[in-house]
Design a protein around this motif. Structure first.
Motif, PDB file in Angstrom:
ATOM      1  N   GLU A 248       0.838  -1.193   0.000  1.00 21.19           N
ATOM      2  CA  GLU A 248       0.000   0.000   0.000  1.00 21.19           C
ATOM      3  C   GLU A 248       0.879   1.252   0.000  1.00 21.19           C
ATOM      4  N   GLN A 249       0.419   2.250  -0.699  1.00 21.54           N
ATOM      5  CA  GLN A 249       1.140   3.520  -0.711  1.00 21.54           C
ATOM      6  C   GLN A 249       0.895   4.244   0.612  1.00 21.54           C
ATOM      7  N   VAL A 250       1.965   4.687   1.250  1.00 19.77           N
ATOM      8  CA  VAL A 250       1.808   5.363   2.534  1.00 19.77           C
ATOM      9  C   VAL A 250       1.357   6.802   2.323  1.00 19.77           C
ATOM     10  N   GLU A 251       0.766   7.354   3.360  1.00 19.78           N
ATOM     11  CA  GLU A 251       0.203   8.690   3.253  1.00 19.78           C
ATOM     12  C   GLU A 251       1.285   9.771   3.198  1.00 19.78           C
ATOM     13  N   ARG A 252       0.905  10.921   2.700  1.00 19.16           N
ATOM     14  CA  ARG A 252       1.740  12.119   2.739  1.00 19.16           C
ATOM     15  C   ARG A 252       0.889  13.282   3.247  1.00 19.16           C
ATOM     16  N   LEU A 253       1.537  14.266   3.843  1.00 13.24           N
ATOM     17  CA  LEU A 253       0.823  15.471   4.242  1.00 13.24           C
ATOM     18  C   LEU A 253       0.323  16.196   2.996  1.00 13.24           C
ATOM     19  N   PRO A 254      -0.775  16.958   3.104  1.00 14.29           N
ATOM     20  CA  PRO A 254      -1.251  17.724   1.957  1.00 14.29           C
ATOM     21  C   PRO A 254      -0.198  18.749   1.526  1.00 14.29           C
ATOM     22  N   LEU A 255      -0.202  19.090   0.268  1.00 18.77           N
ATOM     23  CA  LEU A 255       0.825  19.977  -0.274  1.00 18.77           C
ATOM     24  C   LEU A 255       0.897  21.305   0.459  1.00 18.77           C
ATOM     25  N   GLN A 256      -0.244  21.794   0.928  1.00 19.21           N
ATOM     26  CA  GLN A 256      -0.238  23.087   1.619  1.00 19.21           C
ATOM     27  C   GLN A 256       0.557  23.042   2.922  1.00 19.21           C
ATOM     28  N   ALA A 257       0.874  21.850   3.389  1.00 16.43           N
ATOM     29  CA  ALA A 257       1.681  21.739   4.606  1.00 16.43           C
ATOM     30  C   ALA A 257       3.135  22.078   4.366  1.00 16.43           C
ATOM     31  N   ILE A 258       3.584  21.969   3.124  1.00 18.92           N
ATOM     32  CA  ILE A 258       5.016  22.115   2.870  1.00 18.92           C
ATOM     33  C   ILE A 258       5.402  23.272   1.955  1.00 18.92           C
ATOM     34  N   ILE A 259       4.407  23.929   1.329  1.00 23.14           N
ATOM     35  CA  ILE A 259       4.750  25.044   0.457  1.00 23.14           C
ATOM     36  C   ILE A 259       4.502  26.372   1.170  1.00 23.14           C
ATOM     37  N   HIS A 260       5.353  27.346   0.851  1.00 27.55           N
ATOM     38  CA  HIS A 260       5.280  28.679   1.462  1.00 27.55           C
ATOM     39  C   HIS A 260       5.480  29.724   0.369  1.00 27.55           C
ATOM     40  N   PRO A 261       4.428  30.368  -0.110  1.00 31.92           N
ATOM     41  CA  PRO A 261       4.573  31.370  -1.168  1.00 31.92           C
ATOM     42  C   PRO A 261       5.394  32.577  -0.695  1.00 31.92           C
ATOM     43  N   GLU A 262       6.475  32.830  -1.369  1.00 37.43           N
ATOM     44  CA  GLU A 262       7.345  33.997  -1.181  1.00 37.43           C
ATOM     45  C   GLU A 262       8.137  34.002   0.127  1.00 37.43           C
ATOM     46  N   THR A 263       7.476  33.892   1.263  1.00 36.31           N
ATOM     47  CA  THR A 263       8.181  33.839   2.547  1.00 36.31           C
ATOM     48  C   THR A 263       7.588  32.707   3.396  1.00 36.31           C
ATOM     49  N   TYR A 264       8.360  32.286   4.380  1.00 35.27           N
ATOM     50  CA  TYR A 264       7.898  31.196   5.252  1.00 35.27           C
ATOM     51  C   TYR A 264       6.733  31.680   6.105  1.00 35.27           C
ATOM     52  N   GLN A 265       5.658  30.924   6.085  1.00 36.70           N
ATOM     53  CA  GLN A 265       4.485  31.245   6.901  1.00 36.70           C
ATOM     54  C   GLN A 265       4.437  30.256   8.064  1.00 36.70           C
TER      55      GLN A 265
END
Length: 253
Positions: free
Chosen positions: A166-183
């Motif tokens: 089975e493919q293991v889960e991953r966090l949703p993309l919004q958990a790891i992307i930060h537009p322009e600066t780290y939020q």
């Protein structure tokens, strides 16, 4: 190819089918085209096929079964040794016995390793990263006879998949992307980002089996404890000293 990449999973069980040298070398040729620092290619890979040598490596990887079952075990190394020898033989004075060079070599070796993995999976092979390499780097150095300025960074077992887990889960993309600066994350954001992971039946069972209150406690109290993290950190720093990457500095000061 993109469809394969989105459906990828770690393979820990392999068939008895061997990997031809021609295919392995083709994949390594592809991997060698990966980006690297200054085109110095500060990496090497040790190919282990002999069963006896796999068994010698196994204790350093906590005797995980795939270490001895896979037809090929690849140890990817940060390697400044080759470049230093070339420089010295060409009347150049290399200054690569330092932490900055190690970081560059480590990045190079991981780019090389991951490019190999993508190419291998495209050819129908399965791979498994062994995160134990830096834990017991000193033992691997001895087994593989690695010289000064060479340090193992990651190990990959590779072979033809015996099954499709089975493919293991991953966090949703919004958990790891930060537009322009780290939020930075609010408490509510953390709750939302980890909600699906924590509510997976497999993870709920995982928490119960380990007799913990939360999934996070499984990671901090059992899998990656402070005590172990500090111990293996000390071991690896000593490895860097002995292998010549910290000869000009003291990382504790």
């Amino acid at each position: 190819m993109l469809e394969k990449m989105t459906s990828r999973r770690t393979i820990r069980q392999y068939t008895d089918q061997d990997i031809p040298d021609s295919l392995l070398h083709e994949l390594l040729e592809i991997a060698a085209r990966a980006s690297n620092t200054g085109n110095m290619q500060l990496y090497s890979v040790v190919i282990t096929r002999e069963q006896e040598k796999k068994e010698q490596l196994a204790p350093a990887h906590f005797n995980q079964p795939m270490t001895t079952q896979a037809p090929v075990v690849l140890t990817f190394c940060a390697d400044a040794n080759r470049f230093v020898q070339w420089a010295e033989q060409r009347k150049a004075a290399p200054g690569f016995d330092n932490f900055q060079t190690f970081i560059a070599a480590m990045i190079d070796s991981m780019l090389f390793a991951q490019t190999f993995c993508v190419a291998a999976e495209e050819k129908g092979l399965g791979i498994c990263y062994l995160g134990t390499t830096t834990y017991n780097a000193d033992k691997i150095i001895k087994t593989l006879q690695l010289p000064s300025l060479v340090v193992p960074i990651t190990t990959i077992t590779v072979g033809y998949p015996a099954c499709q887990p089975e493919q293991v889960e991953r966090l949703p993309l919004q958990a790891i992307i930060h537009p322009e600066t780290y939020q930075n994350y609010t408490e509510s954001a953390i709750n939302e980002l980890y909600k699906a992971k924590e509510e997976l039946e497999a993870n709920i069972q995982y928490v119960k089996e380990n007799k913990k209150e939360t999934l996070a406690q499984v990671f901090t109290d059992i899998r990656y404890t402070k005590k172990n993290n500090e111990y293996f950190s000390d071991v690896f720093i000593e490895v860097l000293k002995k292998q010549g990457f910290l000869s000009g500095s003291d990382p504790e000061n």
